[in-house]
Every structure is written in structure tokens, then in C-alpha cells.
Write a protein that holds these residues in place. Sequence first.
Motif, short mmCIF file in Angstrom:
data_model
loop_
_atom_site.label_atom_id
_atom_site.label_comp_id
_atom_site.label_asym_id
_atom_site.label_seq_id
_atom_site.Cartn_x
_atom_site.Cartn_y
_atom_site.Cartn_z
N LEU A 97 0.79 2.30 -7.33
CA LEU A 97 0.70 0.86 -7.56
C LEU A 97 2.09 0.24 -7.66
CD1 LEU A 97 -2.29 0.52 -10.05
CD2 LEU A 97 -2.11 -0.51 -7.78
N ALA A 98 2.99 0.91 -8.38
CA ALA A 98 4.37 0.40 -8.52
C ALA A 98 5.09 0.42 -7.17
CB ALA A 98 5.13 1.22 -9.55
N LEU A 99 4.90 1.48 -6.39
CA LEU A 99 5.55 1.58 -5.08
C LEU A 99 5.02 0.51 -4.13
CD1 LEU A 99 7.52 3.06 -3.24
CD2 LEU A 99 5.68 4.70 -2.71
N GLY A 100 3.71 0.29 -4.13
CA GLY A 100 3.14 -0.77 -3.30
C GLY A 100 3.66 -2.14 -3.68
N ASN A 147 0.84 -1.21 0.00
CA ASN A 147 0.00 0.00 0.00
C ASN A 147 0.87 1.25 0.00
OD1 ASN A 147 -2.93 -1.05 0.70
ND2 ASN A 147 -1.49 -2.22 1.92
N ALA A 148 0.26 2.34 -0.44
CA ALA A 148 0.93 3.65 -0.46
C ALA A 148 -0.04 4.69 0.08
CB ALA A 148 1.34 4.00 -1.89
N ASP A 149 0.49 5.85 0.43
CA ASP A 149 -0.42 6.92 0.88
C ASP A 149 -1.05 7.58 -0.35
OD1 ASP A 149 1.36 8.96 -0.07
OD2 ASP A 149 2.46 8.90 1.82
N GLU A 150 -1.90 8.55 -0.11
CA GLU A 150 -2.68 9.15 -1.20
C GLU A 150 -1.88 10.08 -2.10
OE1 GLU A 150 -5.79 11.52 0.51
OE2 GLU A 150 -4.38 12.69 1.71
N ARG A 151 -0.69 10.45 -1.69
CA ARG A 151 0.11 11.36 -2.51
C ARG A 151 0.73 10.58 -3.67
NH1 ARG A 151 3.59 13.56 2.38
NH2 ARG A 151 3.51 11.33 2.79
N SER A 176 4.89 -20.09 -1.29
CA SER A 176 3.80 -19.83 -0.34
C SER A 176 3.52 -18.33 -0.16
CB SER A 176 4.15 -20.42 1.03
OG SER A 176 4.32 -21.80 0.93
N ILE A 177 4.19 -17.52 -0.98
CA ILE A 177 4.08 -16.07 -0.81
C ILE A 177 3.63 -15.43 -2.13
CG2 ILE A 177 5.29 -13.97 -0.13
CD1 ILE A 177 7.43 -15.84 1.15
N GLU A 178 2.60 -14.62 -2.05
CA GLU A 178 2.13 -13.86 -3.20
C GLU A 178 2.26 -12.38 -2.86
OE1 GLU A 178 -1.95 -13.19 -5.84
OE2 GLU A 178 -2.06 -14.17 -3.90
N ALA A 179 2.88 -11.62 -3.72
CA ALA A 179 3.06 -10.18 -3.52
C ALA A 179 2.15 -9.42 -4.48
CB ALA A 179 4.52 -9.79 -3.73
N VAL A 180 1.29 -8.57 -3.92
CA VAL A 180 0.37 -7.76 -4.74
C VAL A 180 0.44 -6.31 -4.26
CG1 VAL A 180 -1.19 -9.70 -5.18
CG2 VAL A 180 -1.63 -8.17 -3.26
N SER A 181 -0.15 -5.42 -5.04
CA SER A 181 -0.19 -4.01 -4.69
C SER A 181 -1.61 -3.46 -4.83
CB SER A 181 0.74 -3.19 -5.58
OG SER A 181 0.61 -1.81 -5.28
N PHE A 182 -2.00 -2.67 -3.85
CA PHE A 182 -3.26 -1.94 -3.94
C PHE A 182 -3.04 -0.45 -4.11
CE2 PHE A 182 -4.70 -5.74 -1.53
CZ PHE A 182 -5.62 -6.19 -2.44
N ARG A 195 2.38 0.88 3.90
CA ARG A 195 2.58 -0.39 4.60
C ARG A 195 2.41 -1.57 3.65
NH1 ARG A 195 -2.58 0.75 4.38
NH2 ARG A 195 -4.10 -0.93 4.42
N VAL A 196 2.82 -2.73 4.18
CA VAL A 196 2.51 -4.02 3.57
C VAL A 196 1.78 -4.81 4.64
CG1 VAL A 196 3.46 -6.22 2.76
CG2 VAL A 196 4.44 -4.08 1.94
#
Length: 171
Positions: A114-117, A103-107, A137-143, A163-164
Motif C-alpha cells: 500500500l505504501a509503495l503504491g 499498484n504493486a505486485d503480490e510480493r 485536479s489530481i488525486e493520488a491513491v493506492s490499491f 503500475r499507476v
Amino acid sequence: MKFSKKYSLLLLSVVMVACSSTKAPAPTAAKSTVTPTDSPVAQSTVKMVEVSPLDDPKSPLANRSVYFDFDNFKVKSSDEGLITAHAKYMSAHGSAKVRLEGNADERGGREYNLALGQKRSEAVKKSLELLGANKDSIEAVSFGKEKPKDPGHSEEAWAANRRVDIVYVAR
């Protein structure tokens, strides 16, 4: 008539005696002859339930968010213990699977966030793998900025949103 007068007096006397108030004797306390060793032991019907460390609020595994500095995807040294605890759990529980939600903040723009997350979730994934967690066993995604923890518009809110989140999809 004499007989009935005597009989009447006798009846009156009996009634008066029967109606007179007398004090009832005070109850006496019964002495117990049962000693603690004589009493039966109560058997518990409560079944012992083992609580998973993932559900125990006192466990380090209860914390499932890794926080980042502004415009950064480097894992802080303060979060290494948290990541180590999750890596140990995952390596000890082969069926455990996680989804790392970056996740990233709104700025910043949508694509940038999305790339930073994604970079943040990949950084946590790499740390988990280096500490013994199975990479499959690990999947990395971004919101990106789409799932804020704090909807505010202050530095405190932004810090909570960078955060993650470690989400267990299987234990």
C-alpha cells in the motif's frame, strides 16, 4: 355446311398462327445520356462527431498506465512522453480530473505494498504537476496488491502489476 367448313378452316388457321413460336427480339441496352457532371450530388446525412483524444486508440492518451521496476517508485524515462501527453491534455482542459491508482505486485506485505503504491502514484502526480497539470485536479491513491492487472505468478505478471493507472474521473 360449306360455310361452316370454311369457317372451321379459317378458325384452325388462326389458332395455328397464334400458337406458332416466334423468337422475341433481343433487348437492346439503353444508352445513358447522363454524364457524371449532370448527376445530382448526394448529400450526406452522417453528422461529423469529434472523437476525444482520450477515446482515440491512436492517441498517446489512450495509454493510461505507467510502469515501475521492482521495489521502486521512480518514473522511468520511457514513460515521460506518456506523462507529458496527459499533463498537456489536463492543462488544456481545465475541467479534466484524474485519479492516479498506484499498484504493486503480490510480493511483499499488505502495508508495504500500500505504501509503495502510494509513493508510485505520488511520483506520477508530481510529474504531472511539474508539466503543467493543476494539482487540485489530481488525486493520488493506492490499491497495493489488491487490483492486479495480471493474476499470474511470474515475472511477466508482476511487471504488469507494478503500475499507476491514470483514470479520468472528469474530462
